[in-house]
Structure formats: structure tokens, C-alpha cells
Enzyme design. Structure first.
Site, PDB file in Angstrom:
ATOM      1  N   THR A 117       0.651   0.362   2.026  1.00  0.00           N
ATOM      2  CA  THR A 117       1.911  -0.054   1.427  1.00  0.00           C
ATOM      3  C   THR A 117       2.538   1.157   0.762  1.00  0.00           C
ATOM      4  O   THR A 117       1.854   1.979   0.162  1.00  0.00           O
ATOM      5  CB  THR A 117       1.716  -1.186   0.390  1.00  0.00           C
ATOM      6  OG1 THR A 117       0.720  -0.786  -0.572  1.00  0.00           O
ATOM      7  CG2 THR A 117       1.278  -2.464   1.059  1.00  0.00           C
ATOM      8  N   ASP A 118       3.862   1.263   0.871  1.00  0.00           N
ATOM      9  CA  ASP A 118       4.577   2.428   0.364  1.00  0.00           C
ATOM     10  C   ASP A 118       4.875   2.310  -1.128  1.00  0.00           C
ATOM     11  O   ASP A 118       4.548   1.312  -1.772  1.00  0.00           O
ATOM     12  CB  ASP A 118       5.886   2.611   1.140  1.00  0.00           C
ATOM     13  CG  ASP A 118       5.645   2.836   2.622  1.00  0.00           C
ATOM     14  OD1 ASP A 118       4.616   3.450   2.949  1.00  0.00           O
ATOM     15  OD2 ASP A 118       6.481   2.396   3.437  1.00  0.00           O
ATOM     16  N   LYS A 119       5.522   3.326  -1.645  1.00  0.00           N
ATOM     17  CA  LYS A 119       5.894   3.381  -3.054  1.00  0.00           C
ATOM     18  C   LYS A 119       6.689   2.142  -3.458  1.00  0.00           C
ATOM     19  O   LYS A 119       7.668   1.773  -2.811  1.00  0.00           O
ATOM     20  CB  LYS A 119       6.733   4.638  -3.305  1.00  0.00           C
ATOM     21  CG  LYS A 119       7.192   4.808  -4.740  1.00  0.00           C
ATOM     22  CD  LYS A 119       8.021   6.069  -4.899  1.00  0.00           C
ATOM     23  CE  LYS A 119       8.519   6.213  -6.329  1.00  0.00           C
ATOM     24  NZ  LYS A 119       9.342   7.430  -6.503  1.00  0.00           N
ATOM     25  N   VAL A 121       5.918  -0.960  -3.262  1.00  0.00           N
ATOM     26  CA  VAL A 121       5.632  -2.181  -2.499  1.00  0.00           C
ATOM     27  C   VAL A 121       4.380  -2.863  -3.057  1.00  0.00           C
ATOM     28  O   VAL A 121       3.386  -2.203  -3.366  1.00  0.00           O
ATOM     29  CB  VAL A 121       5.437  -1.867  -1.006  1.00  0.00           C
ATOM     30  CG1 VAL A 121       5.080  -3.126  -0.233  1.00  0.00           C
ATOM     31  CG2 VAL A 121       6.701  -1.226  -0.435  1.00  0.00           C
TER      32      VAL A 121
END
Length: 428
Positions: A117-119, A121
Site C-alpha cells: 500500500t502506498d503513502k 493508504v
């Protein structure tokens, strides 16, 4: 004669006695060495036996956890930055579940995540696989975690289980205010309430994503004909609206085999643009082709990993008498409570304070052309902007009040014009 014998026997006798004494000394020395060797052997056996008794019995485990992405630079560990995995590793170390060597090299315990999961999220049922002591106390790990990370449960899995490779599907959700899909003739605001026709229109647009499509336009750092851009979306739909702290929300849920960088956020961004009348539904058809379109990326705020699916694994091992199904049904009430009391309130609080979605649909969406991008022209414009910024920096006339603002503006233009994709074509 007697005198001769006496004179000659004495030295021989003396020599014989000397040899006997030397032999006895050597024998004694050999005996001592044998005794010492035997003693060391016994000591080593004792140490080996002690090591066997103290050796930690580790088994492959699957952990399900949830976390709020606020303040984190994504899930995956990256030294020097604040990530969810870094906090988890610290908690495992403090709880005595791993040693310093494993803390530094997570591969030693076969560590794997189901999905990155990205920043910014969040996740609700993220799954990790790793080797841990069989008697590890999950509560001892949880007590060293911050409030925004929750471990719900842990189960023993097969030796060959890999949380990423054993997964056969993932479900994400995107929660946002309903005004993000308000028609073009309606002013978006917190007072907006979506009507059935508008909601039906959103679901009709979303339906176009289902099936196997080329999602080249919905990610970055991929080549137009890269087979990995073909992804299968099993289901996608928008929920009925519901109220939370005076804000009407809707939740888009999408289930697919796998997803690429920014894919869901770009999918949602395009649906918002079509719903708002900023572009037509024909753009959706064009987006599945290999010409690069200028598409928006919706904010990370509302994106959430809902669930990781292990249907094939559960069918094969879930009822073999040694392992359990990885559906986490027994933790459902705790998981839902975390979503309702932590994750959704975070989305609402941030939206009200920062107007994240409102700014995106009113300021960001209109800036996109939704046409085929002229990448060569964009790169040229970016280089010109960088050159202008460099000239301003070198300017001697720094007494002008507008100097700083002009400098910052040209740097911002350069950053927007020059895409990171130009400098990094490596696949994600």
C-alpha cells in the site's frame, strides 16, 4: 673384568632409566591430553544439548492486521522513512519474537506481505506471512504497536505458504463524499445528497472496468505493450450512500486478481471526471488502448485494502485438520469496529479539515485534458521551465520582491511538466 662391567653398565643403566622416565612422562602427557580432550568433548556435548533445549521452535504463520495510513510512507519497509512494516518489526523485536539479525534482515524469517500500500493508504485485512516462535503471544506484540496499527489474529499455515503468491484475489474500497460524483450543473458541497439516477450512472460507468482490460493508462512506469498491464477485474460497484458526522459518503468496492501502482486511484479519478461532465464516457474506451492519455489520480485518502482472498489455499488446506481457513471470520466484529471507529472517522475528519476531495474535483480535474499526451512536447516544456528556474536562481537582482515568488512558480511548473516516468522506465 668386574671393574670393566661396572664402568660400562652404569652409563647404560642410567641411560635406560632416563628413557624409562621419558617414556613415563610422555605416557602421562598423552593421558592428560586424552583426559582434557574427553573433558572438552563432554563440555561440547553439554553445550550442544543446552542449545538443543534452548533452540526456538519456529513455524510459518499468517498475521492479519489493519492500519491507518496517515503519517506513513506506505507499508513496505524503507530505511530512513516511517513505514508500517518498520513499526511492526520494532514491535516483534521488543516482544522477543525475533532477534537483531532478523530485525536487520527480514528474509531470515521468510517475511512477505500480501499487497503493498502506498503513502497515506490504509488497510483493513492486510496479511503477512513469516516464521515466528510457536508460543509467541500476539498480545505481547500488539502492546508495542501504535494505536493506528492493529493485529487482529494469527494462524499457522503450511511451510510453502506465501501471503503474496498464495493469494488469488484482492478487494479494495474507495470511500469519499458523494459530491465527488455530482453532475456538472450542481455545485459540490458537504450539503450535497446523491440521487438514485446519479448513483446508477456511477455504477454504469464502473461496470465498464469489469473483465480483462489493458490498464496501461491507469498506472505508471510501464510500456504500452507490457502484458502485465492486462488485469482482470472481477467486480466493481458503488454502495448506497450513508451519513457520517454530517457528511454523506459512498464506497466503491473493487475485487480483482491484482493491481498496479495508482491503478485504483486513476480508475476512480476518471469516473469522477465523467460523472462531473469534465470528459465524456468515450474517454473510458480510449483509456483501454495503448496511447498515453492525460488521466487524473484521485487522492489516496479514501483508498483502503479491504481483504486478501485465499480461496484456493482454503479449499486445499483449510480443513486438513492441521491448518485453519484464512477468512478471519472469527475476528470480523473487531475488524469492523476498527473500520467504523478509526478508518472512516479519519477520512471524514481529514476531508472536513483539508477539503481533500473538494479541492481535487474543483481544482485538479479541470486541469487535465484527457487527450493523448504529447510526451516529447511535455519533456521540452519541462526542460524550458527548469532552465528558466535556473536562470532566476543565478539572477543577480535579488532585491526585487517578486524574485522569490517567480522562482518558486517556475520550479513548480518544472516539477509538473517533467514527469518522473521520463527518468525512470523501470517497472514497479
Amino acid at each position: 673384568m668386574i671393574k670393566f662391567l661396572r664402568n660400562n653398565i652404569a652409563p647404560v643403566s642410567s641411560l635406560f632409566l632416563t628413557k624409562v622416565k621419558m617414556s613415563e612422562a610422555i605416557s602421562a602427557s598423552s593421558l592428560n591430553e586424552k583426559q582434557e580432550s574427553l573433558k572438552r568433548s563432554h563440555e561440547e556435548d553439554d553445550v550442544n544439548e543446552a542449545n538443543k533445549k534452548t533452540k526456538v521452535n519456529r513455524k510459518k504463520m499468517a498475521i492479519v492486521l489493519g492500519y491507518c495510513g496517515e503519517g506513513y510512507h506506505g507499508l513496505q519497509r524503507n530505511k530512513g522513512t516511517k513505514t508500517v512494516e518498520e513499526d511492526i518489526m520494532n514491535a516483534l523485536l521488543k516482544a522477543g519474537a525475533i532477534g537483531d539479525d532478523v530485525f536487520e534482515t527480514a528474509q531470515l524469517m521468510s517475511f512477505q506481505r500480501a499487497a503493498r500500500t502506498d503513502k497515506g493508504v490504509s488497510a483493513l485485512r492486510q496479511t503477512l506471512s513469516l516464521k515466528l516462535p510457536v508460543d509467541v503471544d500476539i498480545k505481547s506484540i500488539a502492546q508495542h504497536l501504535p494505536e493506528q496499527i492493529r493485529i487482529f489474529g494469527m494462524k499457522r499455515v503450511t511451510k510453502g505458504f506465501n501471503s503474496k503468491n498464495s493469494c488469488d484475489g484482492r478487494t479494495y474500497s474507495y470511500t469519499c463524499p458523494s459530491f465527488a460524483f455530482a453532475p456538472s450543473n450542481v455545485e459540490p458541497s458537504e450539503e450535497y445528497r446523491i440521487d438514485p439516477d446519479s448513483l446508477s450512472n456511477v455504477n454504469n460507468i464502473l461496470k465498464m472496468y469489469e473483465g480483462t482490460k489493458c490498464f496501461y493508462n491507469f498506472t505508471a512506469k510501464r510500456r504500452p505493450n507490457d502484458p502485465s498491464c492486462n488485469r482482470y477485474m472481477k467486480h466493481i460497484a458503488c454502495s448506497e450512500p450513508y451519513m457520517k458526522d454530517g457528511l454523506e459518503l459512498v464506497e466503491i468496492t473493487v475485487k480483482g486478481q491484482s493491481f498496479m501502482l495508482h491503478q485504483i486511484r486513476k480508475m476512480v479519478g476518471l469516473v469522477m471526471a465523467i460523472s462531473r461532465g469534465i470528459t465524456s464516457v468515450e474517454t473510458m474506451t480510449k483509456a483501454f488502448q495503448t496511447l498515453k492519455l492525460d488521466l487524473p489520480t484521485a487522492p489516496a485518502l479514501g483508498l483502503m485494502l479491504e481483504q486478501v482472498h485465499y480461496d484456493s489455499y482454503n479449499k486445499r488446506f483449510g480443513s486438513d485438520g492441521m491448518h485453519e481457513a484464512l477468512d478471519w471470520a472469527e475476528f470480523e466484529s473487531e475488524i469492523q469496529e476498527f473500520k467504523d471507529k478509526v478508518l472512516i472517522p479519519h477520512i471524514v475528519k481529514t476531508e472536513k479539515a483539508e477539503k481533500t476531495t473538494l479541492y481535487f474535483i474543483t481544482q485538479e480535474l479541470p486541469r487535465h485534458t484527457f487527450n493523448v499526451r504529447d510526451e516529447a512536447a511535455e519533456e521540452c516544456a519541462g526542460l524550458l521551465a527548469l532552465g528558466k528556474a535556473a536562470n532566476l536562481i543565478e539572477s543577480e537582482d535579488k532585491s526585487n520582491d517578486s524574485y522569490l515568488n517567480d522562482n518558486l512558480n517556475t520550479l513548480a511548473q518544472a516539477a509538473q511538466s517533467v514527469s518522473p516516468e521520463k527518468f525512470n522506465s523501470k517497472s514497479d
